[in-house]
Design a protein around this motif. Sequence first.
Motif, mmCIF file in Angstrom:
data_model
loop_
_atom_site.group_PDB
_atom_site.id
_atom_site.type_symbol
_atom_site.label_atom_id
_atom_site.label_comp_id
_atom_site.label_asym_id
_atom_site.label_seq_id
_atom_site.Cartn_x
_atom_site.Cartn_y
_atom_site.Cartn_z
ATOM 1 N N ALA A 177 0.831 -1.204 0.000
ATOM 2 C CA ALA A 177 0.000 0.000 0.000
ATOM 3 C C ALA A 177 0.870 1.261 0.000
ATOM 4 N N HIS A 178 1.983 1.228 0.768
ATOM 5 C CA HIS A 178 2.911 2.371 0.782
ATOM 6 C C HIS A 178 3.457 2.646 -0.614
ATOM 7 N N LEU A 179 3.745 1.582 -1.342
ATOM 8 C CA LEU A 179 4.326 1.737 -2.684
ATOM 9 C C LEU A 179 3.318 2.329 -3.674
ATOM 10 N N ARG A 180 2.039 2.083 -3.424
ATOM 11 C CA ARG A 180 0.989 2.574 -4.347
ATOM 12 C C ARG A 180 0.498 3.973 -3.999
ATOM 13 N N GLU A 181 0.753 4.396 -2.765
ATOM 14 C CA GLU A 181 0.246 5.670 -2.257
ATOM 15 C C GLU A 181 0.702 6.845 -3.140
ATOM 16 N N ASN A 182 -0.231 7.685 -3.553
ATOM 17 C CA ASN A 182 0.082 8.864 -4.380
ATOM 18 C C ASN A 182 1.028 8.525 -5.519
ATOM 19 N N ASN A 183 0.803 7.407 -6.150
ATOM 20 C CA ASN A 183 1.751 6.963 -7.171
ATOM 21 C C ASN A 183 1.015 6.700 -8.476
ATOM 22 N N SER A 184 1.055 7.713 -9.366
ATOM 23 C CA SER A 184 0.381 7.521 -10.656
ATOM 24 C C SER A 184 1.386 7.300 -11.785
#
Lengths: 82, 157
Positions: free
Chosen positions: B20-27
């Motif tokens: 989840a940390h890796l996906r956070e605010n990650n577009s």
Amino acid sequence: MIKVLFFAQLKELLQCSQIELSINAPCDVDSLKQQIVNEHPNWQAHLNQNKVLAAVNQTMVDATHLINDGDEVAFFPPVTGG
Amino acid sequence: MTQMHIAVQTDDFDVAKEYAHLRENNSQDGAIVFFSGLVREMNQGHGVTGLFLEHYPSMTEKSLQNIAQQASERWPLTHIRIIHRIGQLQVSDQIVFVATSSAHRESAFASCHFIMDYLKNQAPFWKKETREEGDEWVAALEKDETALEKWQEKGEK
């Protein structure tokens, strides 16, 4: 003065985790080993195993790396993390 | 700029939270690759009931930071997360977590593999196995050492 640390199996074999000693700086890693063996003759076989690794100031180095006064040196077996 | 998170801890970790940390605010990323290492019940022909992980406290994080830095210079990565546990572990416990994220899968796969290979050879951790016949330090394997050769031969990008 420098601080010399030992880890893992090497620490157990030497029954010692840390020593402090005076060196004629700069001296290389192999000379330091020799000096330690002179002071602790029964450590020779363990410390001179060719697989023993060395770090100076928390970075792995080879046998010719020069050590200066105040450095932190560590000797340890090949690492086995992960 | 690669965001790096490095932790050396006795506590367990939660892979779902790490992901989840890796996906956070990650577009910008199209790929996340992670590896998790576990304690298995058989090692080098011996039955194992547990594992004690010793490390060199002041060097450990510095060494992992250095490996992460090398990976970030070699591949275009957005995130690198490395967690390594220390202390007493039991069979099937998690030991290590390495994750990388990137725009494309090739960089994520290769960098995760690279970090694990270097961690195995350069990070100052030592395993002592609890075996039925007594505790024993784990011997380093030659295959781990030769694993680095493939990264030294190619200038992979």
